[in-house]
Design an enzyme around this catalytic site. Structure first.
Site, PDB file in Angstrom:
ATOM      1  N   TRP A   1      -6.684   7.182  -0.940  1.00  9.31           N
ATOM      2  CA  TRP A   1      -7.505   8.211  -1.568  1.00  9.31           C
ATOM      3  C   TRP A   1      -7.418   9.516  -0.801  1.00  9.31           C
ATOM      4  CZ3 TRP A   1      -9.605   9.035  -6.046  1.00  9.31           C
ATOM      5  CH2 TRP A   1     -10.539  10.069  -6.191  1.00  9.31           C
TER       6      TRP A   1
ATOM      7  N   PRO B   1       1.919  11.284  -2.120  1.00 12.10           N
ATOM      8  CA  PRO B   1       2.817  12.314  -1.580  1.00 12.10           C
ATOM      9  C   PRO B   1       2.243  13.719  -1.779  1.00 12.10           C
ATOM     10  CG  PRO B   1       4.011  10.751  -2.950  1.00 12.10           C
ATOM     11  CD  PRO B   1       2.548  10.511  -3.195  1.00 12.10           C
TER      12      PRO B   1
ATOM     13  N   GLU C   1       0.844  -1.196   0.000  1.00  8.93           N
ATOM     14  CA  GLU C   1       0.000   0.000   0.000  1.00  8.93           C
ATOM     15  C   GLU C   1       0.879   1.245   0.000  1.00  8.93           C
ATOM     16  OE1 GLU C   1      -3.643   0.451   2.417  1.00  8.93           O
ATOM     17  OE2 GLU C   1      -2.589   2.126   3.374  1.00  8.93           O
TER      18      GLU C   1
ATOM     19  N   ARG D   1     -15.654   3.757   4.339  1.00  7.12           N
ATOM     20  CA  ARG D   1     -16.406   4.917   4.789  1.00  7.12           C
ATOM     21  C   ARG D   1     -15.473   6.097   4.984  1.00  7.12           C
ATOM     22  NH1 ARG D   1     -18.488   6.173  10.713  1.00  7.12           N
ATOM     23  NH2 ARG D   1     -16.294   6.818  10.717  1.00  7.12           N
ATOM     24  N   GLY D   2     -14.313   5.834   5.569  1.00  2.00           N
ATOM     25  CA  GLY D   2     -13.330   6.886   5.791  1.00  2.00           C
ATOM     26  C   GLY D   2     -13.439   7.495   7.173  1.00  2.00           C
ATOM     27  N   ASP D   3     -12.387   8.206   7.554  1.00  2.00           N
ATOM     28  CA  ASP D   3     -12.368   8.883   8.848  1.00  2.00           C
ATOM     29  C   ASP D   3     -13.073  10.222   8.760  1.00  2.00           C
ATOM     30  OD1 ASP D   3     -10.778   6.840   9.981  1.00  2.00           O
ATOM     31  OD2 ASP D   3      -8.984   7.751   9.087  1.00  2.00           O
TER      32      ASP D   3
END
Length: 599
Positions: free
Chosen positions: A56, A28, A24, A114-116
């Site tokens: 992402w 940058p 993974e 879902r993401g943070d």
């Protein structure tokens, strides 16, 4: 290929269950950081990962960088790529745009998260027009693209910041799988026993898709504690007992950490729940490689990798419009970024059989994919790598360092040297010591096995062939001697051109392609993947002298006037030459023998 299919193929290959791995990478924040990451990904490609994934970043330039990284790793590097996609700050239109770009690049794998919560918010809330849960995103992707994408989801063996580990959390995971997910990648952890028990619960809940553990190597003591705390994971006492005494010695921490993580991974593999390891690289190289090496997973001998890793003697693109590309001019053998950039927008009729094609095409020479600069290093990095040459012997010394492995790239060569040149190394070194600057070469090969570790390519049980080839710089003053000597050796054909487009050649038909690499395989027609031809050579000439001009500009901007004068003289006083020895059967080095006479 879809991730789940690759994992299944590995399990079925020759009845083996040899573990595989993936990497993974994150996006940058600077353009040079992106360029350096491409170089690192290119090197790590050599370890044969089953796939990589790209994190992402929603919104603006970072979002564009995410999709650019996916497209480049897929099309230029030839790495099977999985793109992260989150619900955070992502209205449906942005999700549609990201999915479409992934689809167009040839990407077939999405990690749906879902993401943070955004940094500006203390709790997670869906944006207007977005999705609330990862399962909703999974369902949407499946409805919109059918089975095109393999969809991965996140697993949390030690709980989620908003939910402790419990049967409820396993049920949430099942809902994501029931919505259409094909595999699970877990958060990082160091407690192998807890992970194995979690796998048992997952299988007991009726979840049968592959479980891929997320492995975080230990690089420094501070980073180890910080990441463990941030992810709220349990650190076994055995880890602390071995790491704490050496916490002030970074080298010792990495050595001890490698052993601890490798032991943990082996325990996972022995459990029967796991056949694949997903390495969280943090865009670093050494720690991941050390763990994989300790596990014995870096062997290059396994046939299960061959069809995917060496289908051609050059890096094969995984872009859908390039998957069947079968021919490439040898001039771009060591500049894959440039070659793919130049041909990225060509339609099928302009790009027959993967050749460079018709110079009258409006797409000819296009470099939009990776920007217009000819040198892929920043000016500062170029100075660090190649210093400030003031005489031709200084440039020759750079080539000699490259041949010895002391340099991994040159202004006109993006990739490190491979062992193919070992058989002609003494000749190449001697030519450069005598100021014949070599740029590209390949040795003569007459019927080597396609499984050969150095020159082999293509399907098993075949034979590969090569004509000896050399590309170099030669002073214009030696052209007449070169032509006379070549005439004495009928097996040699050449092109020579200067920066003003004055071309010299003895090719009997300079409109035809001369195959310099080909292969014979059971049940297949002859494959000729590498060629020399006039049109593509002239296109390469333009690029090569542009590289020298760019290098000169860097020198000028940094007030190195002697280097500027040197490069101006190379551009004006030297010829770019390529020579092919069409006799691949007889022993001897006719190209070298001929060039020796020019000393």
């Amino acid at each position: 290929m879809r991730v789940s299919e690759k994992l299944q193929k590995n399990r079925e290959a020759n009845g083996t269950s040899k573990a595989t791995f993936s990497f993974e990478f994150f996006v940058p924040k600077t353009s040079q950081g992106v360029q350096n990451l491409y170089d690192r990904m290119d090197r790590m490609y050599q370890t044969h990962p089953q796939f990589i994934d790209i994190t992402w970043n929603a919104g603006g330039r970072l979002s564009q960088l995410s999709t650019e990284l996916v497209s480049t790793s897929q099309s230029v590097l030839g790495l099977e790529t999985c793109m992260h996609l989150t619900c955070t700050n992502m209205p449906r239109q942005l999700i549609d745009d990201a999915l479409q770009k992934a689809y167009e690049s040839g990407c077939q794998n999405i990690l749906a998260l879902r993401g943070d919560a955004p940094i500006t918010s203390s709790e997670w809330k869906p944006c207007e027009g977005g999705f609330t849960y990862a399962k909703d995103l999974v369902r949407y992707i499946r409805e919109k693209y059918g089975d095109h994408f393999d969809i991965g989801v996140a697993g949390y063996p030690e709980g989620h910041p908003e939910e402790e580990a419990s049967p409820k959390l396993v049920q949430y995971l099942k809902e994501k799988v029931d919505a259409g997910a094909d595999f699970i990648i877990t958060q990082m952890f160091y407690d192998a026993d807890n992970f194995i028990e979690w796998c048992r619960q997952v299988r007991a809940a009726g979840i049968e898709v592959p479980i891929i553990p997320g492995i975080m190597p230990i690089t420094t003591y501070a980073a180890f504690l910080r990441r463990s705390s941030w992810c709220q994971i349990n650190v076994p006492e055995a880890f602390m007992a071995k790491l704490d005494p050496v916490k002030d010695d970074d080298q010792a921490v990495r050595e001890v950490g490698t052993e601890l993580v490798a032991q943990m991974c082996q325990k996972l593999l022995d459990s029967g729940y796991v056949t694949h390891l997903h390495m969280y690289t943090m865009n670093l190289e050494k720690a991941c490689i050390m763990v994989l090496d300790r596990l014995g997973l870096l062997s290059e001998d396994e046939d299960i990798f061959r069809d995917e890793v060496v289908p051609m003697p050059w890096r094969k693109s995984l872009h859908p419009q390039r998957r069947n590309e079968s021919v490439r001019p040898i001039f771009w053998q060591k500049r894959p970024y440039s070659y793919v950039a130049r041909t990225s927008q060509w339609t099928a009729d302009e790009f027959p059989n993967g050749r460079f094609g018709d110079s009258s095409s409006p797409a000819f020479g296009d470099l939009d994919l990776l920007g217009s600069t000819s040198i892929r290093q920043s000016p500062q990095r170029a100075l660090e790598l190649w210093s400030t040459p003031t005489k031709f012997s200084d440039i020759a010394a750079l080539v000699i360092d490259y041949l010895h492995g002391k340099l991994k790239c040159l202004p006109w060569c993006d990739v490190a040297l491979n062992h193919e040149v070992d058989t002609t190394m003494p000749q190449l070194l001697d030519l450069n010591k005598h100021m014949i600057l070599t740029l590209n070469s390949q040795p003569r090969v007459n019927g080597a096995s396609s499984a050969d570790k150095i020159v082999g390519w293509g399907p098993n049980n075949g034979y590969v062939y090569q004509k000896q080839y050399l590309e170099f710089l030669l002073p214009k003053s030696k052209l007449s001697q070169l032509r006379d000597f070549v005439n004495d050796m009928p097996s040699l054909t050449y092109f020579a051109v200067d920066s003003a487009d004055e071309l010299h050649s003895n090719h009997p038909d300079d409109t035809a392609a001369n195959a310099v690499t080909w292969g014979i395989f059971p049940g297949r027609e002859v494959l000729q993947p590498t060629i020399v031809e006039k049109v593509s050579f002239l296109a390469w000439k333009e690029e090569f002298f542009d590289i020298l001009d760019e290098w000169k500009r860097i020198m000028g901007e940094n007030n190195h006037s002697e280097s500027v004068a040197l490069l101006e003289s190379v551009i004006s006083d030297y010829l770019l030459v390529n020579i092919v020895d069409n006799d691949y059967v007889s022993d001897g080095d006719r190209i070298y023998d001929m060039l020796q006479r020019l000393y």
